[in-house]
Design an enzyme around this catalytic site. Structure first.
Site, mmCIF file in Angstrom:
data_model
loop_
_atom_site.group_PDB
_atom_site.id
_atom_site.type_symbol
_atom_site.label_atom_id
_atom_site.label_comp_id
_atom_site.label_asym_id
_atom_site.label_seq_id
_atom_site.Cartn_x
_atom_site.Cartn_y
_atom_site.Cartn_z
ATOM 1 C CG PHE A 63 54.164 69.551 35.231
ATOM 2 C CD1 PHE A 63 53.725 68.517 36.046
ATOM 3 C CD2 PHE A 63 55.281 70.273 35.619
ATOM 4 C CE1 PHE A 63 54.386 68.214 37.223
ATOM 5 C CE2 PHE A 63 55.954 69.973 36.788
ATOM 6 C CZ PHE A 63 55.501 68.943 37.600
ATOM 7 C CB ALA A 86 44.466 68.779 25.775
ATOM 8 C CB ILE A 87 46.819 65.488 30.094
ATOM 9 C CG1 ILE A 87 47.228 66.842 30.694
ATOM 10 C CG2 ILE A 87 47.897 64.440 30.353
ATOM 11 C CD1 ILE A 87 47.256 66.853 32.210
ATOM 12 C CG HIS A 94 54.666 61.966 30.819
ATOM 13 N ND1 HIS A 94 53.902 62.807 30.051
ATOM 14 C CD2 HIS A 94 55.638 62.730 31.375
ATOM 15 C CE1 HIS A 94 54.387 64.035 30.143
ATOM 16 N NE2 HIS A 94 55.445 64.012 30.934
ATOM 17 N NE ARG A 133 35.414 63.710 27.349
ATOM 18 C CZ ARG A 133 35.164 62.627 26.622
ATOM 19 N NH1 ARG A 133 35.515 62.588 25.354
ATOM 20 N NH2 ARG A 133 34.553 61.587 27.146
#
Length: 183
Positions: A63, A86-87, A94, A133
């Site tokens: 963020f 990384a989310i 959220h 990834r």
């Protein structure tokens, strides 16, 4: 007609990059950064943190990445900025808010400043997907760095700083392969 395409004929010692890395999920972002550094190094960029070509900025999470990327872009010191994060989806909304705002913010930085800003934030459903990834199957950090190299070259051409390459001696970015992907 002139064809513009990012190439690697520019002297790499003239390029400067900033890499903004979200610390949250650093098990993943550390691997993305390593892939990024490997690509840049193989293309002649000095990735030493004490060198003059790459600046590293750590932020708490994805963020916060766009704000810092914007400040760096406004400095005018960089040919491209690579944003890494990384989310990973959880059980609350959220994930959706953070992923959407990070993506919008990073895109806005490029539009507002004219500096190429690479979106290198993984958005995955599981930690396993993120790790795949970031190094288990391939390392998208390599691809993000390659995107930055291509965009730095392309924007240099479009700004008139570099003339388009019409020779066959150099390999266009679109034909380069990522050695970190196992096929």
């Amino acid at each position: 007609m002139t064809i513009f395409e990012g190439t690697f004929t520019q002297d790499p010692s003239t390029l400067r990059f900033a890499i903004v890395i979200g610390r949250f999920n650093d098990l993943v972002t550390d691997k993305l950064l390593a892939g990024c550094q490997d690509c840049l190094k193989r293309h002649g960029i000095d990735v030493n943190p004490h060198g003059t070509q790459v600046d590293y900025v750590w932020v708490p999470g994805s963020f916060e990445v766009p704000l810092v990327a914007r400040q760096l872009a406004l400095s005018g010191n960089y040919d491209a900025i690579i944003c890494l994060g990384a989310i990973i989806r959880g059980h609350t909304p959220h994930f959706d808010y953070v992923a959407a705002e990070a993506a919008k913010g990073i895109a806005a930085v490029g539009f507002q400043t004219g500096t190429p800003v690479v979106f290198g934030i993984l958005t995955t459903d599981t930690m396993q997907q993120a790790l795949e990834r970031a190094g288990i199957k391939s390392n998208l950090g390599w691809n993000y760095a390659l995107n930055a190299l291509e965009m730095a070259s392309l924007m240099g051409q479009l700004r008139g700083q570099v003339t388009p390459n019409n020779s066959q001696a150099s390999l266009p970015v679109s034909q380069m392969k990522n050695p970190m992907i196992s096929e």
